[in-house]
Design an enzyme around this catalytic site. Sequence first.
Site, PDB file in Angstrom:
ATOM      1  N   CYS A 166      10.605  -7.158  16.403  1.00  0.00           N
ATOM      2  CA  CYS A 166      11.037  -8.768  15.879  1.00  0.00           C
ATOM      3  C   CYS A 166      10.990  -9.492  17.101  1.00  0.00           C
ATOM      4  O   CYS A 166      10.854 -10.790  17.057  1.00  0.00           O
ATOM      5  CB  CYS A 166      12.545  -8.459  15.555  1.00  0.00           C
TER       6      CYS A 166
ATOM      7  N   CYS B 244      -2.175   5.424   6.427  1.00  0.00           N
ATOM      8  CA  CYS B 244      -1.832   5.525   7.834  1.00  0.00           C
ATOM      9  C   CYS B 244      -2.707   4.359   8.446  1.00  0.00           C
ATOM     10  O   CYS B 244      -3.778   4.283   8.400  1.00  0.00           O
ATOM     11  CB  CYS B 244      -2.299   6.858   8.239  1.00  0.00           C
TER      12      CYS B 244
ATOM     13  N   CYS C 121       6.098   9.835  13.517  1.00  0.00           N
ATOM     14  CA  CYS C 121       6.143   9.496  11.957  1.00  0.00           C
ATOM     15  C   CYS C 121       4.858  10.062  11.231  1.00  0.00           C
ATOM     16  O   CYS C 121       5.099  10.464  10.207  1.00  0.00           O
ATOM     17  CB  CYS C 121       5.631   7.963  12.070  1.00  0.00           C
TER      18      CYS C 121
ATOM     19  N   CYS D 156      -5.713  14.797   6.860  1.00  0.00           N
ATOM     20  CA  CYS D 156      -5.507  13.412   7.335  1.00  0.00           C
ATOM     21  C   CYS D 156      -4.720  12.649   6.337  1.00  0.00           C
ATOM     22  O   CYS D 156      -5.307  12.718   5.212  1.00  0.00           O
ATOM     23  CB  CYS D 156      -6.645  13.039   8.122  1.00  0.00           C
TER      24      CYS D 156
ATOM     25  N   CYS E 278      18.430  -5.747  13.539  1.00  0.00           N
ATOM     26  CA  CYS E 278      18.822  -4.758  12.789  1.00  0.00           C
ATOM     27  C   CYS E 278      19.954  -3.937  13.732  1.00  0.00           C
ATOM     28  O   CYS E 278      20.613  -2.852  13.513  1.00  0.00           O
ATOM     29  CB  CYS E 278      17.978  -3.934  11.735  1.00  0.00           C
TER      30      CYS E 278
ATOM     31  N   CYS F 179       1.572   6.349   9.985  1.00  0.00           N
ATOM     32  CA  CYS F 179       2.008   5.325  10.825  1.00  0.00           C
ATOM     33  C   CYS F 179       2.006   4.176  10.283  1.00  0.00           C
ATOM     34  O   CYS F 179       0.789   3.833   9.386  1.00  0.00           O
ATOM     35  CB  CYS F 179       0.848   5.525  12.040  1.00  0.00           C
TER      36      CYS F 179
ATOM     37  N   CYS G  50       4.082  -0.304  13.582  1.00  0.00           N
ATOM     38  CA  CYS G  50       4.973  -0.935  13.947  1.00  0.00           C
ATOM     39  C   CYS G  50       4.824  -1.844  15.306  1.00  0.00           C
ATOM     40  O   CYS G  50       5.721  -2.799  15.554  1.00  0.00           O
ATOM     41  CB  CYS G  50       6.288  -0.257  13.684  1.00  0.00           C
TER      42      CYS G  50
ATOM     43  N   CYS H 297       9.203  -0.414  16.131  1.00  0.00           N
ATOM     44  CA  CYS H 297      10.559  -0.678  15.220  1.00  0.00           C
ATOM     45  C   CYS H 297      11.075   0.857  14.851  1.00  0.00           C
ATOM     46  O   CYS H 297      10.904   1.052  13.667  1.00  0.00           O
ATOM     47  CB  CYS H 297       9.964  -1.210  13.669  1.00  0.00           C
TER      48      CYS H 297
ATOM     49  N   CYS I 192      -4.331  11.647  17.296  1.00  0.00           N
ATOM     50  CA  CYS I 192      -3.602  12.271  16.514  1.00  0.00           C
ATOM     51  C   CYS I 192      -3.946  13.790  16.338  1.00  0.00           C
ATOM     52  O   CYS I 192      -5.255  14.130  16.299  1.00  0.00           O
ATOM     53  CB  CYS I 192      -3.936  11.591  14.983  1.00  0.00           C
TER      54      CYS I 192
ATOM     55  N   CYS J 252       2.722   7.418  20.980  1.00  0.00           N
ATOM     56  CA  CYS J 252       3.672   8.202  19.927  1.00  0.00           C
ATOM     57  C   CYS J 252       3.179   9.592  19.913  1.00  0.00           C
ATOM     58  O   CYS J 252       3.882  10.637  19.761  1.00  0.00           O
ATOM     59  CB  CYS J 252       3.727   7.577  18.674  1.00  0.00           C
TER      60      CYS J 252
ATOM     61  N   HIS K  46      -4.823   6.842  16.343  1.00  0.00           N
ATOM     62  CA  HIS K  46      -5.893   7.804  15.616  1.00  0.00           C
ATOM     63  C   HIS K  46      -6.425   8.606  16.318  1.00  0.00           C
ATOM     64  O   HIS K  46      -6.801   9.853  16.131  1.00  0.00           O
ATOM     65  CB  HIS K  46      -6.832   6.635  14.983  1.00  0.00           C
TER      66      HIS K  46
ATOM     67  N   CYS L  26      16.918  -1.292  17.927  1.00  0.00           N
ATOM     68  CA  CYS L  26      16.430  -1.231  19.461  1.00  0.00           C
ATOM     69  C   CYS L  26      17.451  -0.412  20.246  1.00  0.00           C
ATOM     70  O   CYS L  26      17.506   0.343  21.225  1.00  0.00           O
ATOM     71  CB  CYS L  26      15.918  -2.306  19.541  1.00  0.00           C
TER      72      CYS L  26
END
Length: 315
Positions: free
Chosen positions: A158, A269, A290, A263, A50, A296, A299, A196, A243, A278, A240, A53
Site C-alpha cells: 500500500c 498462480c 503461500c 503445479c 490494515c 502466489c 502481492c 501484503c 518454486c 518467499c 516461479h 505490516c
Amino acid sequence: MSLSRREFVKLCSAGVAGLGISQIYHPGIVHAMTEGAKKAPVIWVQGQGCTGCSVSLLNAVHPRIKEILLDVISLEFHPTVMASEGEMALAHMYEIAEKFNGNFFLLVEGAIPTAKEGRYCIVGETLDAKGHHHEVTMMELIRDLAPKSLATVAVGTCSAYGGIPAAEGNVTGSKSVRDFFADEKIEKLLVNVPGCPPHPDWMVGTLVAAWSHVLNPTEHPLPELDDDGRPLLFFGDNIHENCPYLDKYDNSEFAETFTKPGCKAELGCKGPSTYADCAKRRWNNGINWCVENAVCIGCVEPDFPDGKSPFYVAE
C-alpha cells in the site's frame, strides 16, 4: 560470544542465499549492534492500511520484536505499539523529528489519500499557539517529516505502490509514497519494501543494511535496488523459478484443484511474474508459504491488486 558489525552485516547479506535474519540471530549480534554504535532512530507512521505490516514485524522470530526494539532500532513513534496517544504522541513525534533532523528513518505503512485535501486519513491533532485544535492529515504528516528524514522506507505494498487502497474504484485519491514524493517534489532516498504484508526479515534487514551504510558508507554500500525501488537482496528472485513445484510445471503436471498435487499455474498462480525470496525464506518461522496450499497472488508487485486479479482461476 563475539561478532563484529562487519560480520553481522555479512550474515544479514546471506539473505541472498535464503538465510534470513530469523535464521542466523544469536547473542553475538546484540553485541555487534550495540557496541560502540547508536541505534537507528525510527519514526513509523500509518496511513490507509490494515496494520498488517506492523503485525508482521511484531511476529518476527529470532530476533523477536523485543530484541529488535531494544538492540537494533530506537522506535520513537509507532501508533500501534507506543504507550502515549493523542496530542502528546504527536508532539513527541515532531520533537524527535527536530532532534534527529536529517538523521532518522521514516517508515511509512499504508497509502496516502490525497482527495478532499487528504481528509480521508486524519492521523491526529495538534494544538496551535492559541490553543486551537488542528487535525493533521497523512498528507501533511509526510510533507512535514519526509524532508527531515535521513531516508524513507515504504513498508508494505500500500505504501510502496498504492496497493488495495489505490485499487480501481477508490474515491480517496490514494497514492504510493513514491508518487506522493514526485507530486510534492520531495527528494529523499526512498526504499520500497512491498508485500501484503512484508516478511519481517525484509523490514529489519533493510533497516540494518541502511543504518550500517550510514555508520560506515565505505565498508557498507547501500543495497542495490531494482527499477521499482526494492532491495535486490530480498526481491531479486523469481518465485516461479525457485518454486518447489517447478518440475511439475516443466512436466505439465498441473493441479486441477487445490486438493490435488501438481503445479498451480492453471489455478491462477502469479509466481512467474513475481519477484521475492518467499520460496527460500518461507513464512511463519520457516514453516510454510503461500504456494504450499494456495497460489502466489503477486502481492509484492507494483500492479497488485488490479494487475494480479483475479487471484484464482477456475479451469
